[in-house]
Motif scaffolding. Structure first.
Motif, mmCIF file in Angstrom:
data_model
loop_
_atom_site.group_PDB
_atom_site.id
_atom_site.type_symbol
_atom_site.label_atom_id
_atom_site.label_comp_id
_atom_site.label_asym_id
_atom_site.label_seq_id
_atom_site.Cartn_x
_atom_site.Cartn_y
_atom_site.Cartn_z
ATOM 1 N N ASN A 169 1.090 0.974 -2.165
ATOM 2 C CA ASN A 169 1.112 0.085 -3.320
ATOM 3 C C ASN A 169 -0.301 -0.040 -3.896
ATOM 4 O O ASN A 169 -0.917 0.921 -4.267
ATOM 5 C CB ASN A 169 1.711 -1.268 -2.916
ATOM 6 N N TRP A 170 -0.874 -1.228 -3.924
ATOM 7 C CA TRP A 170 -2.170 -1.431 -4.575
ATOM 8 C C TRP A 170 -3.341 -0.826 -3.804
ATOM 9 O O TRP A 170 -4.303 -0.336 -4.399
ATOM 10 C CB TRP A 170 -2.439 -2.929 -4.755
ATOM 11 N N TRP A 171 -3.293 -0.851 -2.477
ATOM 12 C CA TRP A 171 -4.475 -0.489 -1.692
ATOM 13 C C TRP A 171 -4.924 0.948 -1.913
ATOM 14 O O TRP A 171 -6.117 1.260 -1.845
ATOM 15 C CB TRP A 171 -4.215 -0.730 -0.207
ATOM 16 N N GLN A 172 -3.982 1.851 -2.190
ATOM 17 C CA GLN A 172 -4.359 3.254 -2.351
ATOM 18 C C GLN A 172 -5.297 3.458 -3.547
ATOM 19 O O GLN A 172 -6.029 4.451 -3.615
ATOM 20 C CB GLN A 172 -3.116 4.119 -2.516
ATOM 21 N N TRP A 173 -5.318 2.504 -4.488
ATOM 22 C CA TRP A 173 -6.199 2.625 -5.651
ATOM 23 C C TRP A 173 -7.679 2.524 -5.276
ATOM 24 O O TRP A 173 -8.542 2.841 -6.089
ATOM 25 C CB TRP A 173 -5.884 1.535 -6.675
ATOM 26 N N ALA A 174 -7.970 2.064 -4.062
ATOM 27 C CA ALA A 174 -9.370 1.972 -3.635
ATOM 28 C C ALA A 174 -10.033 3.350 -3.605
ATOM 29 O O ALA A 174 -11.253 3.459 -3.696
ATOM 30 C CB ALA A 174 -9.473 1.310 -2.268
ATOM 31 N N GLY A 175 -9.239 4.399 -3.446
ATOM 32 C CA GLY A 175 -9.774 5.751 -3.567
ATOM 33 C C GLY A 175 -10.121 6.430 -2.274
ATOM 34 O O GLY A 175 -10.502 7.597 -2.276
ATOM 35 N N LYS A 176 -9.994 5.733 -1.164
ATOM 36 C CA LYS A 176 -10.219 6.374 0.134
ATOM 37 C C LYS A 176 -9.469 5.577 1.195
ATOM 38 O O LYS A 176 -9.491 4.351 1.210
ATOM 39 C CB LYS A 176 -11.710 6.446 0.470
ATOM 40 N N GLY A 177 -8.784 6.300 2.055
ATOM 41 C CA GLY A 177 -8.000 5.630 3.075
ATOM 42 C C GLY A 177 -6.848 4.848 2.472
ATOM 43 O O GLY A 177 -6.471 5.020 1.313
ATOM 44 N N TYR A 178 -6.247 3.988 3.251
ATOM 45 C CA TYR A 178 -5.199 3.071 2.790
ATOM 46 C C TYR A 178 -4.074 3.791 2.052
ATOM 47 O O TYR A 178 -3.524 3.290 1.069
ATOM 48 C CB TYR A 178 -5.798 1.986 1.890
ATOM 49 N N GLY A 179 -3.748 5.000 2.488
ATOM 50 C CA GLY A 179 -2.647 5.745 1.887
ATOM 51 C C GLY A 179 -3.025 6.558 0.667
ATOM 52 O O GLY A 179 -2.166 7.206 0.062
ATOM 53 N N HIS A 180 -4.308 6.554 0.290
ATOM 54 C CA HIS A 180 -4.707 7.316 -0.890
ATOM 55 C C HIS A 180 -4.593 8.816 -0.630
ATOM 56 O O HIS A 180 -5.018 9.317 0.407
ATOM 57 C CB HIS A 180 -6.142 6.978 -1.286
ATOM 58 N N ILE A 181 -4.007 9.516 -1.605
ATOM 59 C CA ILE A 181 -3.856 10.965 -1.520
ATOM 60 C C ILE A 181 -4.987 11.625 -2.301
ATOM 61 O O ILE A 181 -5.252 11.252 -3.449
ATOM 62 C CB ILE A 181 -2.489 11.400 -2.089
ATOM 63 N N LYS A 182 -5.673 12.567 -1.689
ATOM 64 C CA LYS A 182 -6.793 13.223 -2.341
ATOM 65 C C LYS A 182 -6.358 13.815 -3.678
ATOM 66 O O LYS A 182 -5.338 14.500 -3.769
ATOM 67 C CB LYS A 182 -7.363 14.320 -1.433
ATOM 68 N N GLY A 183 -7.132 13.512 -4.716
ATOM 69 C CA GLY A 183 -6.815 13.988 -6.052
ATOM 70 C C GLY A 183 -6.018 13.010 -6.883
ATOM 71 O O GLY A 183 -5.927 13.155 -8.104
ATOM 72 N N ALA A 184 -5.433 12.002 -6.233
ATOM 73 C CA ALA A 184 -4.681 10.983 -6.974
ATOM 74 C C ALA A 184 -5.658 10.045 -7.688
ATOM 75 O O ALA A 184 -6.784 9.851 -7.237
ATOM 76 C CB ALA A 184 -3.790 10.195 -6.023
ATOM 77 N N PRO A 185 -5.263 9.441 -8.813
ATOM 78 C CA PRO A 185 -6.176 8.546 -9.537
ATOM 79 C C PRO A 185 -6.525 7.315 -8.717
ATOM 80 O O PRO A 185 -5.738 6.865 -7.879
ATOM 81 C CB PRO A 185 -5.389 8.177 -10.790
ATOM 82 N N SER A 186 -7.742 6.773 -8.962
ATOM 83 C CA SER A 186 -8.182 5.584 -8.240
ATOM 84 C C SER A 186 -9.285 4.901 -9.031
ATOM 85 O O SER A 186 -9.760 5.410 -10.048
ATOM 86 C CB SER A 186 -8.702 5.948 -6.845
ATOM 87 N N GLN A 187 -9.730 3.744 -8.516
ATOM 88 C CA GLN A 187 -10.828 3.030 -9.163
ATOM 89 C C GLN A 187 -12.126 3.825 -9.107
ATOM 90 O O GLN A 187 -13.065 3.545 -9.853
ATOM 91 C CB GLN A 187 -11.031 1.668 -8.505
ATOM 92 N N GLN A 188 -12.207 4.829 -8.231
ATOM 93 C CA GLN A 188 -13.421 5.625 -8.096
ATOM 94 C C GLN A 188 -13.633 6.586 -9.269
ATOM 95 O O GLN A 188 -14.746 7.091 -9.463
ATOM 96 C CB GLN A 188 -13.377 6.433 -6.793
ATOM 97 N N ASP A 189 -12.595 6.842 -10.047
ATOM 98 C CA ASP A 189 -12.730 7.756 -11.172
ATOM 99 C C ASP A 189 -13.683 7.172 -12.217
ATOM 100 O O ASP A 189 -13.700 5.963 -12.447
ATOM 101 C CB ASP A 189 -11.365 8.035 -11.794
ATOM 102 N N PRO A 190 -14.493 8.017 -12.881
ATOM 103 C CA PRO A 190 -15.542 7.514 -13.796
ATOM 104 C C PRO A 190 -15.038 6.582 -14.883
ATOM 105 O O PRO A 190 -15.758 5.669 -15.301
ATOM 106 C CB PRO A 190 -16.115 8.804 -14.395
#
Length: 472
Positions: A169-190
């Motif tokens: 859900n929300w946690w993956q948007w942090a951009g690392k760990g927490y279920g984030h999939i490499k290449g998926a959009p996140s808050q880390q994007d410029p």
């Protein structure tokens, strides 16, 4: 006006006068008796008061333990309560699915024991509101519970507020760990966090800092923005998207008897920001980031607002997991002063520091008058007291805004295992950390007593570390 009311008014004016007197004292020296001033602050904090009229959400169509979306039902109950002069909006036992809840003046949202609110994980359910992310104001997804420019409001009860933010859900948007999939959009994007920080630096009007859909910046959970006289009492909050309780530009805020269990990214337990007269007491924090973190804006945006957080009282709290027990910073450009911490217990192998101040020369800020007493610490990983003017977690965090840290006092502190350092302090040569005192402090075990760089006027009285008395 009756004699009784005249006396009450006189007493209120006297308290205000005395607080003003204390503030005007020379801030570069330790206060003679900070704990008397603390009592004046707590006495001056306004208390909420509500009509006894109760508005049970069942009367508005609420049905527990169903797939019904209660967002509009809760909105109608809160609206009617407000329009009829205020009172209690009651959510009885059971589970209720809902989107964001926005409070109105004179409304106490009361979640009964064995009631649980399950907040939607669909970002499209959360409209844009004026809020902030990591110290920079913006228009972003509404917090789960939100109030903007409201007075006399509360969230109370023994129920559970469930942000359902875990991993996919929300946690993956942090951009690392927490279920984030490499290449998926996140808050880390410029175009997300970096773009927002740049807007803060460039003084872009907040109304034009439009994020929300397509930008992956997580909302805070419970946020009172520019509010006065508010109470958060008794509730349990679990699995928040980002910061959990966030009083923002608010005054006269009491957080009492709240339990927070949220181990996600940036899951600070309570973050008073640009706020004054905040009283946090009898709470338990078990978090994925700082348990309590006092903020005052980030970099250029914090200097634009220019509003310090001041008169923060923390009493009788328990800190379990977290990056720090009581922390000041790192979003701290507006400054922090007059923080009082007493009668707290901190203990976990996953708690990294007990007391921590973190800033840098991009943040700047004046941090002064931090008083801690009657603290019991079981285990911390890194340090009992950490004061750092070179904090950096990502990117270049150096600038021309040299911070100030002064007047930090620890008294009657007992520590079983202090981790790596008793005190880890790093100041600037041109702006040393000033006036640090330890009195009646006992640290049974720690790897290294001190790591001190550019610290001026550090004093010890009746202090023992690893069984040895420490002298100035």
């Amino acid at each position: 006006m009756s004699i009784k009311k005249l006396i009450q008014k006189y007493n209120q004016l006297a308290i205000v006068f005395l607080l003003g007197f204390f503030v005007c004292l020379n801030c570069t020296a330790q206060k003679a008796n900070p704990w008397k001033e603390m009592k004046l602050i707590t006495k001056s904090i306004k208390q909420t008061s509500f009509s006894s009229q109760t508005y049970n959400v069942v009367q508005f169509g609420a049905k527990a333990n169903t797939d019904l979306d209660h967002t509009e039902i809760f909105r109608k109950a809160i609206k009617e309560c407000n329009e009829r002069g205020g009172g209690v909006v009651l959510i009885p036992a059971g589970k209720y699915k809902t989107g964001p809840i926005h409070l109105e003046n004179n409304v106490n949202l009361h979640i009964e024991e064995n009631a649980e609110l399950l907040f939607s994980t669909n970002p499209k359910d959360y409209p844009l509101v004026r809020t902030s992310f990591e110290g920079t104001e913006c228009m972003n997804y509404s917090p789960m519970i939100y109030a903007y420019q409201k007075t006399n409001i509360a969230v109370t009860g023994k129920g559970i507020l469930n942000g359902q933010a875990k991993n996919e859900n929300w946690w993956q948007w942090a951009g690392k760990g927490y279920g984030h999939i490499k290449g998926a959009p996140s808050q880390q994007d410029p175009e997300n966090r970096d773009a927002l920080v740049a807007m803060g630096e460039n003084n872009t009007p907040v109304s034009e800092r439009i994020f929300g859909e397509g930008h992956y910046i997580r909302p805070n959970f419970l946020e009172f923005f520019e509010c006065d006289t508010a109470l958060i009492e008794g509730i349990k909050i679990i699995d928040a998207p980002s910061w959990v309780i966030h009083p923002m530009k608010s005054n006269n805020i009491i957080v009492d008897g709240v339990t927070i269990e949220s181990h996600g990214p940036n899951n600070d337990g309570c973050d008073p920001e640009y706020s004054k007269n905040v009283w946090i007491k009898n709470c338990t924090f078990n978090t994925g980031d700082d348990c309590i973190a006092i903020k005052a804006g980030r970099d250029g945006d914090g200097r634009r607002v220019g509003m310090p957080s001041t008169n923060i009282v923390i009493q009788n709290c328990k800190m379990i997991d977290g990056h720090g027990g009581v922390v000041i910073g790192s979003e701290i450009s507006g400054g922090v002063s007059n923080v009082y911490v007493e009668n707290c217990v901190m203990d976990s192998p996953e708690l990294e520091r007990a007391i921590r101040i973190k800033t840098n020369s991009k943040r700047g800020g004046i941090i002064e008058n931090i008083y801690v007493r009657n603290l019991k610490v079981g285990t911390v990983k890194e340090a009992v007291l950490k004061l750092n003017m070179f904090y950096a977690i990502y990117g270049d965090q150096s600038g021309t805004f040299i911070p100030v840290i002064r007047n930090v006092s620890l008294e009657n502190v007992k520590v079983k295992n202090g981790g790596k350092y008793a005190i880890l302090a790093n100041g600037y040569e041109q702006s040393p950390i000033e006036n640090v005192s330890l009195k009646n402090v006992t640290i049974d075990k720690v790897e290294t007593n001190f790591s001190l760089k550019n610290v001026k006027n550090i004093h010890f009285k009746n202090t023992k570390i690893n069984g040895k008395k420490i002298r100035d």
